[in-house]
Scaffold this active site. Sequence first.
Site, short mmCIF file in Angstrom:
data_model
loop_
_atom_site.label_atom_id
_atom_site.label_comp_id
_atom_site.label_asym_id
_atom_site.label_seq_id
_atom_site.Cartn_x
_atom_site.Cartn_y
_atom_site.Cartn_z
N HIS A 196 0.83 -1.23 0.00
CA HIS A 196 0.00 0.00 0.00
C HIS A 196 0.85 1.27 0.00
O HIS A 196 0.34 2.35 -0.25
CB HIS A 196 -0.94 0.03 1.21
CG HIS A 196 -1.93 -1.09 1.23
ND1 HIS A 196 -2.82 -1.30 0.20
CD2 HIS A 196 -2.15 -2.09 2.13
CE1 HIS A 196 -3.56 -2.37 0.47
NE2 HIS A 196 -3.16 -2.87 1.62
N ASP A 234 -2.26 -10.68 -2.71
CA ASP A 234 -2.87 -10.26 -1.44
C ASP A 234 -4.33 -9.90 -1.70
O ASP A 234 -4.67 -9.43 -2.79
CB ASP A 234 -2.11 -9.05 -0.88
CG ASP A 234 -2.60 -8.62 0.48
OD1 ASP A 234 -1.97 -9.00 1.48
OD2 ASP A 234 -3.62 -7.89 0.55
N HIS A 282 -5.96 -7.42 -0.71
CA HIS A 282 -6.14 -5.99 -0.93
C HIS A 282 -5.40 -5.51 -2.17
O HIS A 282 -4.34 -6.03 -2.51
CB HIS A 282 -5.65 -5.21 0.30
CG HIS A 282 -6.36 -5.59 1.56
ND1 HIS A 282 -5.89 -6.57 2.40
CD2 HIS A 282 -7.52 -5.15 2.09
CE1 HIS A 282 -6.73 -6.70 3.42
NE2 HIS A 282 -7.73 -5.86 3.26
N ASP A 308 -4.45 -13.30 2.73
CA ASP A 308 -5.73 -12.88 3.30
C ASP A 308 -6.92 -13.14 2.37
O ASP A 308 -8.06 -12.81 2.71
CB ASP A 308 -5.70 -11.41 3.77
CG ASP A 308 -4.91 -10.50 2.86
OD1 ASP A 308 -4.52 -10.94 1.76
OD2 ASP A 308 -4.67 -9.33 3.24
#
Length: 356
Positions: A173, A209, A211, A298
Amino acid sequence: MVILPDGLHQGESRVKVVFSEEHRQHFPQAELWMGEFVTPFERPSRMEYVLRRLKQRGFNDIIAPGRLDMKPVRKLHDRGYLTFLRTAWDQWIAEGGRGEIIPTSFPMRRMQQRVPRHIDGKAGYYTLATETAITAGTWAAAQASAAVALTAQGLVAGGQAAAFALCRPPGHHAATDMYGGYCFLNNAAIAAQAFIDGGAERVAILDVDFHHGNGTQDIFYRRSDVLFCSLHGRPQDAFPYFLGYKDEVGAGEGEGFNVNYPMPPETGFDVWGRALDDACRRIRRYRPDALVVSLGVDAFKEDPISFFRLESEDFRTCGARIAGLKRPTLFVMEGGYAIEAIGLNTVNVLEGFLGG
Ligand code: FKS
Ligand code: ZN
């Protein structure tokens, strides 16, 4: 070559692991989550679960990183941002900060994009989300995490078929000048840059991931020497909310070199696996000299903050498909919060990759 009882092979086909205990210096006490302060989901013990499983499964080649080479870091991250990360804690304390750094004010629509002097404003300027608190040891841990990624990258650049950077804090991120989503320095991007600096013409980054890797996308958005493919929860429903749509395809030189696979709640491996196959096809066509995998687990069905439905066995399949690309491969740890299962799921990817 020694065949272990569980059918794994020991020898040069093993994935080398790089890890640093320095990650412990970053352990914020609180995360603002749905109106409550809770213990951060991204916590030091995550690493213990991964390490335990690695050792159980015979990944015993675990080495510490060398000193962090700031050169690739400076190429990707803004100068003022790096200075902020280095000095934020001291300034916070000097200006009366009592708890952890959590800014409250942000340069939103139609406001000035100028860096304020006050630490609350400065932190607001440089963050993209407030769940990520900065503490006294955050900068040291972030540097060590990037050093882990670069040391593992060096192994792959030096001829190892694959390496695993067990990074914490995670990185995907983190953009040129923004932290948040538990990330400060973009470990995967820094490693990709190091491959390029070492002579690679093309590097692909596959982000599995849950996200969206907004930071990685942003960093390479105008470049064609790094292909970025990301499988993630669609922005309408999932953090980081403001990036990760399908129509974000890159710009300028980079047009066509950014590929997003946003997917809805309840997505299982049938759909997720097809997106992975498509990403693998794009990567194969790109013929990268090296592959960096932003490895978050995740997407697992029991992850407490995510909404995909992958089973533990699916991570094995994922690893096997990545192996099918037959590229020098660097795995970089990102997220995964179903704490008991992150060891199993992470190591399943590595074992699937090795054909176990
Ligand atoms: C939902 C708030 C979302 C932030 C989630 C951050 C995810 C971080 C990650 C990383 F790999 F970077 F660690 N909270 N109410 O898993 O992408
Ligand atoms: Zn994640």
